[in-house]
Scaffold this motif. Sequence first.
Motif, short mmCIF file in Angstrom:
data_model
loop_
_atom_site.label_atom_id
_atom_site.label_comp_id
_atom_site.label_asym_id
_atom_site.label_seq_id
_atom_site.Cartn_x
_atom_site.Cartn_y
_atom_site.Cartn_z
N GLY A 241 -53.88 3.92 -9.09
CA GLY A 241 -54.04 3.96 -7.64
C GLY A 241 -52.78 4.32 -6.90
N GLY A 242 -51.79 4.88 -7.59
CA GLY A 242 -50.57 5.33 -6.93
C GLY A 242 -49.40 4.38 -7.12
N ALA A 243 -48.20 4.91 -6.89
CA ALA A 243 -46.97 4.15 -7.11
C ALA A 243 -46.31 3.68 -5.81
N ASP A 244 -46.81 4.13 -4.67
CA ASP A 244 -46.15 3.81 -3.40
C ASP A 244 -46.76 2.58 -2.75
N VAL A 245 -45.90 1.81 -2.10
CA VAL A 245 -46.31 0.62 -1.37
C VAL A 245 -45.79 0.74 0.06
N SER A 246 -46.68 0.53 1.04
CA SER A 246 -46.27 0.55 2.44
C SER A 246 -46.68 -0.77 3.07
N GLY A 247 -45.69 -1.59 3.39
CA GLY A 247 -46.01 -2.89 3.99
C GLY A 247 -45.15 -4.00 3.41
N PRO A 248 -45.37 -5.23 3.89
CA PRO A 248 -44.49 -6.36 3.55
C PRO A 248 -44.84 -7.01 2.21
N LEU A 249 -44.77 -6.24 1.14
CA LEU A 249 -45.09 -6.78 -0.18
C LEU A 249 -44.23 -7.99 -0.51
N PHE A 250 -42.92 -7.86 -0.33
CA PHE A 250 -42.02 -8.93 -0.78
C PHE A 250 -42.24 -10.23 -0.02
N SER A 251 -42.41 -10.15 1.30
CA SER A 251 -42.58 -11.39 2.06
C SER A 251 -43.89 -12.07 1.70
N LYS A 252 -44.96 -11.28 1.51
CA LYS A 252 -46.25 -11.86 1.14
C LYS A 252 -46.19 -12.49 -0.26
N LEU A 253 -45.52 -11.81 -1.19
CA LEU A 253 -45.39 -12.33 -2.55
C LEU A 253 -44.52 -13.58 -2.57
N LEU A 254 -43.45 -13.54 -1.78
CA LEU A 254 -42.55 -14.69 -1.71
C LEU A 254 -43.26 -15.92 -1.14
N PHE A 255 -44.11 -15.69 -0.13
CA PHE A 255 -44.86 -16.78 0.47
C PHE A 255 -45.76 -17.47 -0.55
N LYS A 256 -46.29 -16.69 -1.51
CA LYS A 256 -47.15 -17.24 -2.56
C LYS A 256 -46.34 -17.77 -3.76
N ARG A 257 -45.03 -17.60 -3.73
CA ARG A 257 -44.18 -17.89 -4.88
C ARG A 257 -44.71 -17.15 -6.13
N GLY A 258 -45.22 -15.95 -5.88
CA GLY A 258 -45.86 -15.19 -6.94
C GLY A 258 -44.86 -14.43 -7.81
N SER A 259 -45.28 -14.16 -9.03
CA SER A 259 -44.47 -13.36 -9.96
C SER A 259 -45.14 -12.00 -10.16
N LEU A 260 -44.37 -10.93 -9.96
CA LEU A 260 -44.85 -9.58 -10.26
C LEU A 260 -44.14 -9.14 -11.53
N ILE A 261 -44.93 -8.91 -12.59
CA ILE A 261 -44.37 -8.58 -13.90
C ILE A 261 -44.94 -7.22 -14.31
N THR A 262 -44.08 -6.34 -14.78
CA THR A 262 -44.55 -5.02 -15.22
C THR A 262 -44.47 -4.94 -16.74
N SER A 263 -45.39 -4.15 -17.31
CA SER A 263 -45.44 -4.07 -18.77
C SER A 263 -46.01 -2.73 -19.21
N LEU A 264 -45.40 -2.15 -20.23
CA LEU A 264 -45.93 -0.98 -20.93
C LEU A 264 -45.87 -1.27 -22.42
N LEU A 265 -46.80 -0.72 -23.17
CA LEU A 265 -46.80 -0.92 -24.62
C LEU A 265 -46.29 0.31 -25.38
N ARG A 266 -46.70 1.49 -24.96
CA ARG A 266 -46.40 2.70 -25.74
C ARG A 266 -44.91 2.89 -25.97
N SER A 267 -44.09 2.58 -24.97
CA SER A 267 -42.66 2.84 -25.06
C SER A 267 -41.87 1.72 -25.75
N ARG A 268 -42.54 0.64 -26.17
CA ARG A 268 -41.85 -0.44 -26.87
C ARG A 268 -41.36 0.04 -28.24
N ASP A 269 -40.31 -0.60 -28.74
CA ASP A 269 -39.79 -0.18 -30.04
C ASP A 269 -40.67 -0.73 -31.18
N ASN A 270 -40.45 -0.17 -32.37
CA ASN A 270 -41.30 -0.52 -33.51
C ASN A 270 -41.21 -1.99 -33.87
#
Length: 331
Positions: A241-270
């Motif tokens: 759905g795209g890579a761009d974010v427009s708006g107060p992501l950080f303040s909303k996430l901080l208010f929830k004490r939320g964790s945003l974690i990113t992950s990819l598998l293909r590029s991991r080492d053997n």
Amino acid sequence: MLAVHFDQPGGPENLYLKEVAKPRPGEGEVLLKVAASALNRADLLQRLGQYAPPPGASSILGLEASGHVAELGPGCQGHWKIGDLAMALLPGGGQAQYVTVPEDLLMPIPEGLSLSQAAAIPEAWITAFQLLHLVGNVQVGDYVLIHAGSSGVGTAAIQLTRKAGAIPLVTAGSQHKLQMAEKLGAAAGFNYREDFSEATLRFTNGVGVDLILDCIGGSYWEKNVNCLALDGRWVLYGLIGGADVSGPLFSKLLFKRGSLITSLLRSRDNKYKQTLVKTFTEQILPYFSKDSPQRLLPVLDRVYQATDIQAAHEYMEANKNVGKIVLELPQ
């Protein structure tokens, strides 16, 4: 050997089977004679020129495959012998008649599964397992919101969430897909064309979800944060759905004490992948056996011959599939 090939990035019409050099197994590698390989979104992105394979990986499409062990390279430790049935997690190269695989990235095929079913397991199911357990730290009783709930990863994540004692909720784009997700064990499904965050909050009595598995990204960010519980974890593993974010992501996430974690598998080492495959083989693979009381099953939507590779890509791009699209290679 024959392999799926494209001469330049572009649409599905650029794909065809081409005769290329058969690979030879290196130190600690096995040569797998491929019977089947499943499609993944990464294949579409690579075909479009938007997702290069990791350094040293085959440029041929295909992140998972099933087949027979055809040859053992030097230094193999004796886990496998010629003729063994196996399925493999790959950084590329699966959509060809042969592929080389580090021996520790091969898994036995559970009894009762066809080679086409087995080809639909490695990438999707190991991704779902990794996202839920290693990255998302799923706990018993957690509400887990799974976007693209009818995809290969989504259909795997529903079953693995249930197995973990958590409660899977999904988003999808049609009533048919939502019904299929609920048959697999989803407690509820929400059409993403409506406000899934409001529906999620209603279902959870205003509490929200503890874990979100998100392959969509930008266009979902605000609804994700809205329905995230306090101290919830939002795991991002794709950007459909795209890579761009427009708006107060950080303040909303901080208010929830939320964790945003990113992950990819293909590029991991053997080394990482080998540990992951070993853990998955020990903890999850036995449940695919036909005799398992809590049986897990890969969901196959369609099986194409590799000669129909263009049609397979067109079908995936149209978002019609529920579960995996599998290619059978010429034998």
